[in-house]
Write a protein that holds these residues in place. Structure first.
Motif, short mmCIF file in Angstrom:
data_model
loop_
_atom_site.label_atom_id
_atom_site.label_comp_id
_atom_site.label_asym_id
_atom_site.label_seq_id
_atom_site.Cartn_x
_atom_site.Cartn_y
_atom_site.Cartn_z
N GLY A 60 -7.95 -0.44 8.98
CA GLY A 60 -8.84 0.70 8.84
C GLY A 60 -8.66 1.45 7.53
O GLY A 60 -9.21 2.53 7.35
N TYR A 61 -7.89 0.86 6.61
CA TYR A 61 -7.59 1.53 5.34
C TYR A 61 -7.70 0.54 4.18
O TYR A 61 -7.70 -0.68 4.38
N LEU A 62 -7.73 1.08 2.98
CA LEU A 62 -7.82 0.25 1.79
C LEU A 62 -6.53 -0.56 1.60
O LEU A 62 -5.43 -0.07 1.87
N HIS A 63 -6.70 -1.78 1.13
CA HIS A 63 -5.55 -2.60 0.75
C HIS A 63 -4.78 -1.88 -0.37
O HIS A 63 -5.38 -1.17 -1.18
N PRO A 64 -3.45 -2.04 -0.42
CA PRO A 64 -2.69 -1.36 -1.48
C PRO A 64 -3.24 -1.60 -2.88
O PRO A 64 -3.17 -0.70 -3.74
N SER A 65 -3.83 -2.76 -3.12
CA SER A 65 -4.38 -3.03 -4.45
C SER A 65 -5.59 -2.16 -4.76
O SER A 65 -5.98 -2.01 -5.93
N GLY A 107 -8.98 -4.14 4.00
CA GLY A 107 -7.53 -4.23 4.12
C GLY A 107 -6.93 -5.55 3.67
O GLY A 107 -5.74 -5.79 3.88
N VAL A 108 -7.74 -6.41 3.05
CA VAL A 108 -7.26 -7.72 2.61
C VAL A 108 -7.11 -7.72 1.09
O VAL A 108 -7.55 -6.80 0.40
N ALA A 109 -6.50 -8.80 0.57
CA ALA A 109 -6.18 -8.84 -0.85
C ALA A 109 -7.39 -9.07 -1.74
O ALA A 109 -7.40 -8.66 -2.89
#
Length: 480
Positions: free
Chosen positions: A122-127, A455-457
């Motif tokens: 439910g959130y943005l991927h760290p990148s 939430g994926v790369a």
């Protein structure tokens, strides 16, 4: 590298080697561990911190890490069976049982096992998160005079002004409360507007976290169906008349999970129907800052078109930044504002001032608009990649609406599909998806899944995740 898998691998390696050292014996230095395992100093630090939390090592600043002394025998387990009676008796007189079911929320909060593609996030991927900008903002905020002083309980005035300008429509800073994210704001709003046992109208399907809030407060969610143009006004009016409800919770912009946008014709109808029913509309404007590059101009929040105080507006910075950047706002007009303020103060006192000051630094920096533009472009690419992959690999899955904002797609599964079996098979195949059942407050009309592409790369992981979902579909249905 210092991702979860690297830290976990180092923890396992060090745990296996602990028997080489006597209690109190010194472990190799951090530098030696960096060179031996070819990991970063941050990974070593986090691995040692985890072992320390498990009671296996002791770290001493300036001296190093040491094997901990053997643990003493654990105390005998107590008898907590009495709580079953106490907790059950507590709700015996409730008109609507106050049940707390976090399962629908945890689906999007729990990190899947290593190697599993995260379509349930439910959130943005760290990148995609503005980590450098947030770090710089927090650093600058920490140097502000008085940053550790007690803030106003309503929130820092400058931040309230920023949220008021974002909402528009003449909303003022005095009509805004700073909250610890959107979930906290929704909790405050529902507790303020409806007494235990009361009905509350909700979109169907809708965000499971809101259903959990309502049930935990002893409220009775009553579903009102939505289509591609948002909630259906005629059914909303019928629901108000049938239930006597005084609250309707909605997401007019890129609704979760359908992605629907409340049409211009229906916006005024919803406000009129609620006003005639003497009811509040809780507007959860959760994803306005995750608009896609090709969306065009966005409609204003409902609160900007409501001079009569019908709308209680909820928004947050969290979705566009990081799950740990929990800063949001409640906006309302009239006497209800004081009730919202009182409940928030009792529950949380206030949002920590350093976080509020960091939010001000972030949204006031040039990096903020650059971040939003970059995320807007990337979310469009990911949405298109997922849409194309689904049409190629799973053409039988119905995608009735492709949104121009948000971070997910809502799929209706073929008739007869066992939703639970598919979700389980998908996890075995290496992709985590969100089941549709928790999004319905009553019986669902069909089986669904929600797939997140934020939430994926990147696009490559999206394509691979859909391929794994196709393999899972074969396993769960037996179809070739």
């Amino acid at each position: 590298m210092h991702d979860r898998s690297s830290v976990g691998e180092l923890v396992n390696s060090l745990r296996r080697e602990l028997d080489r050292y006597s209690p109190g014996g010194k472990l190799p230095s951090s530098r030696a561990l960096v060179e031996r395992f070819r990991v970063s100093p941050v990974t070593v630090s986090r691995a040692l911190a985890q072992l320390a939390a498990e009671g296996l090592v002791v770290t001493r600043p300036g001296a190093g890490a040491f094997r901990a002394e053997p643990r003493t025998a654990p105390a005998p387990a107590g008898d907590t069976s009495w709580q079953e009676v106490a907790l059950s008796a507590d709700g015996a007189a409730d008109l609507v049982p106050r049940t707390v079911d976090a399962s629908g929320v945890l689906v999007s909060l729990a990190a899947p096992p290593p190697g599993v593609i995260e379509f349930n996030g439910g959130y943005l991927h760290p990148s995609l998160q503005p980590e450098q900008a947030m770090g710089a903002a927090l650093s600058r905020a920490g140097r502000r005079p008085g940053v550790w002083a007690r803030p106003p309980v309503e929130g820092a005035w400058e931040l309230r002004e920023w949220f008021a300008r974002s909402i528009g429509g003449g909303v003022t800073a005095a009509e805004v409360l700073v909250t610890a994210g959107g979930q906290s704001a929704l909790t405050t709003a529902l507790r303020a507007l409806a007494p235990p046992g009361a009905p509350v109208l909700v979109e169907s399907p809708t965000y499971p976290g809101m259903l959990a809030i309502a049930r935990a407060a002893g409220l009775r969610p009553v579903p009102v169906p939505v289509d591609a143009d948002g909630v259906k006004p005629a059914l909303l009016a019928d629901a108000f008349r049938a239930t006597g409800a005084r609250v309707f919770v909605c997401q007019p912009l890129f609704q979760n999970p359908t992605g629907a946008l409340l049409s211009p014709e229906r916006r005024g109808e919803v406000l009129r129907i609620a006003r005639e029913a003497g009811a509040f509309v809780v507007e959860d404007d959760f994803v306005r800052r995750l608009v896609h590059e090709d969306a065009g101009p966005l409609p204003r929040p409902l609160a900007a078109e409501d001079p009569d105080g019908v709308v209680v507006h909820v928004c947050s910075l969290t979705k566009a930044t990081s799950p740990s950047f929990r800063v949001g706002a409640l906006a309302a007009r009239g006497p209800v504002l004081e009730r919202l303020r009182a409940i928030q103060v009792v529950d949380t006192f206030f949002v920590p001032r350093p976080l509020q000051e960091a939010a001000l630094e972030l949204v006031g920096s040039p990096a903020w608009l650059r971040h939003l533009r970059a995320v807007s472009a990337e979310l469009r690419r990911r949405r298109d990649a997922m849409t194309s992959a689904l049409r190629l690999e799973l053409p039988a899955y119905s995608l009735p609406h492709i949104p121009y904002g948000g971070y997910h797609l809502w799929l209706r599964l073929p008739d007869g599909t066992d939703e639970s079996a598919l979700v389980t098979a998908a996890l075995r195949a290496g992709v985590a998806v969100t089941p549709g059942r928790p999004y319905f407050s009553a019986e669902p009309p069909a089986a669904h899944v929600r797939l997140s592409f934020a939430g994926v790369a990147g696009a490559g992981e999206i394509t691979e995740g859909v391929r794994r979902l196709r393999e899972a579909e074969k396993c769960s249905t037996g179809r070739p």
